[in-house]
Design an enzyme around this catalytic site. Structure first.
Site, PDB file in Angstrom:
ATOM      1  N   THR A 121       0.860  -1.193   0.000  1.00 52.84           N
ATOM      2  CA  THR A 121       0.000   0.000   0.000  1.00 52.84           C
ATOM      3  C   THR A 121       0.891   1.235   0.000  1.00 52.84           C
ATOM      4  OG1 THR A 121      -1.656  -1.225   1.244  1.00 52.84           O
ATOM      5  CG2 THR A 121      -1.818   1.181   1.292  1.00 52.84           C
ATOM      6  N   ASN A 209      -9.806   1.699   2.643  1.00 52.33           N
ATOM      7  CA  ASN A 209      -9.510   1.511   4.069  1.00 52.33           C
ATOM      8  C   ASN A 209     -10.030   2.679   4.905  1.00 52.33           C
ATOM      9  OD1 ASN A 209      -8.444  -0.993   3.938  1.00 52.33           O
ATOM     10  ND2 ASN A 209      -6.321  -0.402   4.313  1.00 52.33           N
ATOM     11  N   GLY A 258      -7.736  -1.503  14.876  1.00 49.15           N
ATOM     12  CA  GLY A 258      -6.285  -1.605  15.025  1.00 49.15           C
ATOM     13  C   GLY A 258      -5.737  -2.305  13.798  1.00 49.15           C
ATOM     14  N   CYS A 261      -3.036  -2.019   9.093  1.00 49.69           N
ATOM     15  CA  CYS A 261      -3.458  -1.225   7.931  1.00 49.69           C
ATOM     16  C   CYS A 261      -4.247   0.031   8.270  1.00 49.69           C
ATOM     17  CB  CYS A 261      -4.244  -2.109   6.970  1.00 49.69           C
ATOM     18  SG  CYS A 261      -3.195  -3.355   6.216  1.00 49.69           S
ATOM     19  N   ARG A 329      -0.347  -5.865  15.745  1.00 47.60           N
ATOM     20  CA  ARG A 329       0.095  -4.520  15.381  1.00 47.60           C
ATOM     21  C   ARG A 329      -1.044  -3.525  15.636  1.00 47.60           C
ATOM     22  NH1 ARG A 329       2.817  -5.812   9.546  1.00 47.60           N
ATOM     23  NH2 ARG A 329       1.125  -7.343   9.491  1.00 47.60           N
TER      24      ARG A 329
HETATM   25  N1  LIG Z   1      -1.575  -7.111   6.352  1.00 46.13           N
HETATM   26  C1  LIG Z   1      -2.651  -6.845   5.642  1.00 46.13           C
HETATM   27  O1  LIG Z   1      -3.757  -7.264   5.962  1.00 46.13           O
HETATM   28  C2  LIG Z   1      -2.532  -6.049   4.367  1.00 46.13           C
HETATM   29  C3  LIG Z   1      -3.616  -5.995   3.488  1.00 46.13           C
HETATM   30  C4  LIG Z   1      -3.501  -5.266   2.310  1.00 46.13           C
HETATM   31  C5  LIG Z   1      -2.327  -4.561   2.045  1.00 46.13           C
HETATM   32  N2  LIG Z   1      -1.299  -4.597   2.943  1.00 46.13           N
HETATM   33  C6  LIG Z   1      -0.063  -3.889   2.616  1.00 46.13           C
HETATM   34  O2  LIG Z   1       0.886  -4.824   2.127  1.00 46.13           O
HETATM   35  C7  LIG Z   1       2.213  -4.451   2.520  1.00 46.13           C
HETATM   36  C8  LIG Z   1       2.870  -5.579   3.302  1.00 46.13           C
HETATM   37  O3  LIG Z   1       2.146  -5.789   4.485  1.00 46.13           O
HETATM   38  P1  LIG Z   1       2.380  -7.062   5.415  1.00 46.13           P
HETATM   39  O4  LIG Z   1       1.363  -6.999   6.493  1.00 46.13           O
HETATM   40  O5  LIG Z   1       2.491  -8.276   4.567  1.00 46.13           O
HETATM   41  O6  LIG Z   1       3.838  -6.710   5.998  1.00 46.13           O
HETATM   42  P2  LIG Z   1       4.830  -7.662   6.846  1.00 46.13           P
HETATM   43  O7  LIG Z   1       5.584  -6.740   7.722  1.00 46.13           O
HETATM   44  O8  LIG Z   1       4.059  -8.790   7.428  1.00 46.13           O
HETATM   45  O9  LIG Z   1       5.799  -8.292   5.743  1.00 46.13           O
HETATM   46  C9  LIG Z   1       6.764  -7.573   5.040  1.00 46.13           C
HETATM   47  C10 LIG Z   1       7.940  -8.497   4.757  1.00 46.13           C
HETATM   48  O10 LIG Z   1       8.832  -7.849   3.821  1.00 46.13           O
HETATM   49  C11 LIG Z   1      10.162  -8.226   4.155  1.00 46.13           C
HETATM   50  N3  LIG Z   1      11.065  -7.254   3.521  1.00 46.13           N
HETATM   51  C12 LIG Z   1      11.208  -5.944   3.748  1.00 46.13           C
HETATM   52  N4  LIG Z   1      12.127  -5.407   2.916  1.00 46.13           N
HETATM   53  C13 LIG Z   1      12.572  -6.394   2.131  1.00 46.13           C
HETATM   54  C14 LIG Z   1      13.528  -6.470   1.062  1.00 46.13           C
HETATM   55  N5  LIG Z   1      14.193  -5.406   0.631  1.00 46.13           N
HETATM   56  N6  LIG Z   1      13.744  -7.683   0.497  1.00 46.13           N
HETATM   57  C15 LIG Z   1      13.076  -8.776   0.915  1.00 46.13           C
HETATM   58  N7  LIG Z   1      12.151  -8.748   1.907  1.00 46.13           N
HETATM   59  C16 LIG Z   1      11.909  -7.594   2.506  1.00 46.13           C
HETATM   60  C17 LIG Z   1      10.162  -8.218   5.670  1.00 46.13           C
HETATM   61  O11 LIG Z   1      11.232  -8.980   6.186  1.00 46.13           O
HETATM   62  C18 LIG Z   1       8.784  -8.840   5.979  1.00 46.13           C
HETATM   63  O12 LIG Z   1       8.876 -10.246   6.107  1.00 46.13           O
HETATM   64  C19 LIG Z   1       2.042  -3.156   3.316  1.00 46.13           C
HETATM   65  O13 LIG Z   1       2.206  -2.052   2.448  1.00 46.13           O
HETATM   66  C20 LIG Z   1       0.612  -3.215   3.781  1.00 46.13           C
HETATM   67  O14 LIG Z   1       0.046  -1.942   4.014  1.00 46.13           O
HETATM   68  C21 LIG Z   1      -1.373  -5.341   4.085  1.00 46.13           C
END
Ligand SMILES: NC(=O)c1ccc[n+]([C@@H]2O[C@H](COP(=O)([O-])OP(=O)(O)OC[C@H]3O[C@@H](n4cnc5c(N)ncnc54)[C@H](O)[C@@H]3O)[C@@H](O)[C@H]2O)c1
Length: 433
Positions: A121, A209, A258, A261, A329
């Site tokens: 996002t 969102n 919470g 996101c 989180r």
């Molecule tokens: N969690 C949700 O429900 C959700 C839903 C829709 C969108 N999003 C969006 O998706 C994105 C990811 O969210 P998430 O909850 O999966 O995050 P997360 O923190 O669970 O996972 C991110 C992962 O990326 C890895 N990472 C970071 N930099 C890296 C790099 N350079 N090379 C390789 N790996 C790397 C980290 O080690 C981590 O494992 C965010 O932008 C979030 O806003 C999340």
């Protein structure tokens, strides 16, 4: 198709496993070596219903692999998803450092045309930044596509396999065509694939969102007004929700939203709007209502016990920010526990999945119970913080026997007030008499 997914968190792992499920070859990359080791051993670092089986099956079929080596994954893949975190930066903006680092590393490894997909996002305009970063690092042709993810934790696999819509922001035909092809298997039942410009795709995610967060804060305020008039927010909600223009989802009052996101995305939209000289006033209110809402249960305890909880023991049901996940989180449970500890209370908490995560936050300051009944043993009050299904129909007589005093404050309105008072409990909930 050959696909790489950079970032194997809640989103990346689901995306990778689901694309493998439709027959693609997927390499999931993470810089966290411990996480990758775990996944290679067939263990899943997070709790998400259905994910473990999906990962196992596709690993066995050799369509899903895990690595820390990004360049190798990029060289072997045609489409590369960036699914890294975009946490809140110091000024409230979305911190893009992980996205831009990943883009740089991808560009340096490219050995031919690639589609680079922004799954994280990110604020409007980010795809342009990503394009610039890649242009600086490589002479190979590429498309940058914005493909925001709408899955919700707790039903992430289901949401990804059966999306309401797929949004694709693209500036060129080739990228848009490849993405449309990739998503075809998930949209057979008629969900639209919406191709648009990148800024609109990026904004669509934040707007969705922000709208959901707004509905929650709105209902939390309706609950406050219900309290003032002795009205029942459940009845109000049902009447409002049956209006087809409004619908039933996200109208439940509670202890505030919470998760990873809503809080950060509301902050980000406020910030990038302000950067363009627009003050998003509704979302300012949404955020401040939510902050106040997280403290409602503490206020109820203060009214019941007075300001000090010295010598009191408080049971808590639920730690995760919502059911069916272990994610804490920005969970309302965190400020609630901090408030309890600051008032001198001892806290014994139970959550079906978030125990280990909570341990990392609170260490030995909280007692982590093995069951819901364990968590009410000898307590002066029980707080319901997350509405896990297993909390909905407990044995209240047993609970009453186990508690030191029969006091329940239900932050999710899961119990029937009349029934529970008839059993002799002091009971408070959100916006119900
Ligand atoms: N969690 C949700 O429900 C959700 C839903 C829709 C969108 N999003 C969006 O998706 C994105 C990811 O969210 P998430 O909850 O999966 O995050 P997360 O923190 O669970 O996972 C991110 C992962 O990326 C890895 N990472 C970071 N930099 C890296 C790099 N350079 N090379 C390789 N790996 C790397 C980290 O080690 C981590 O494992 C965010 O932008 C979030 O806003 C999340």
């Amino acid at each position: 198709m050959k696909i790489a997914v950079i970032g194997t968190g809640y989103v990346g792992l689901v995306v990778g496993a689901c694309f493998a499920e439709t027959g693609n070859d997927v390499i999931c990359v993470d810089k966290d070596a411990a996480k990758v080791r775990m996944l290679r051993r067939g263990r899943i670092p997070i709790y998400e219903p259905g994910l473990e089986e999906l990962v196992r099956r596709n690993r066995q079929e050799k369509r899903l692999t895990f690595t820390t080596r990004l360049p190798e994954a990029v060289r072997k893949s045609e489409v590369i998803f960036i699914a890294v975190g975009t946490p809140t930066g110091e000024d409230g903006s979305a911190d893009l450092q992980h996205v831009l680092t990943a883009a740089t590393e991808i560009a340096r490894a490219m050995n031919g045309y690639r589609v680079i997909v922004d799954k994280s996002t990110v604020p409007a305009g980010t795809s342009e930044l990503v394009r610039e970063v890649i242009r600086r690092e490589t002479t190979h042709p590429f498309s940058v596509v914005s493909n925001p993810e709408f899955l919700k934790q707790g039903a992430a696999v289901e949401d990804f396999l059966k999306p309401d819509r797929v949004v694709i922001g693209a500036t060129d035909e080739r990228g848009a065509r490849i993405m449309t092809e990739l998503y075809q298997p998930f949209t057979r039942t008629g969900a639209p694939i919406m191709v648009m410009d990148c800024a609109s795709a990026e904004l669509a995610k934040y707007a969705a969102n922000a709208m959901l967060a707004t509905r929650i804060s709105f209902m939390n305020e309706v609950a406050m007004v219900c309290d003032r008039f002795g009205a029942d927010v459940d009845q109000v909600r049902r009447a409002v929700a049956s209006d087809r223009r409004i619908g039933a989802a996200f109208l439940f009052p509670g202890v505030g939203y919470g998760g990873s996101c809503f809080p950060k995305d509301v902050k980000a939209i406020l910030k990038f709007s302000a950067d363009r000289k627009y003050r998003f006033r509704i979302l300012e209110a949404v955020e401040s209502v939510n902050e106040a809402q997280k403290l409602r249960l503490l206020e109820k305890l203060d009214r019941h016990f007075g300001k000090s909880l010295e010598g009191k023991r408080i049971g808590m049901w639920g730690l995760a920010f919502k059911p069916r996940t272990d994610d804490m989180r920005e969970a309302p449970a965190i400020p609630i526990i901090r408030g309890l500890l600051a008032r001198g209370a001892r806290v014994q908490a139970f959550d079906p999945e978030a125990r280990d995560v909570a341990k990392r936050i609170f260490g030995g300051k909280v007692t982590y119970s093995r069951s819901a009944y364990d968590a009410v043993k000898g307590v002066d009050a029980l707080l319901v913080v997350t509405e896990w299904n297993e909390f909905r129909e407990p044995d209240f007589r047993k609970i009453k026997r186990l508690m030191r005093a029969p006091v329940i404050f239900d932050g999710r309105n899961i119990f029937n007030p009349q029934q529970i008072r008839e059993l002799g409990f002091t009971y408070g909930s959100i916006g119900r008499p």
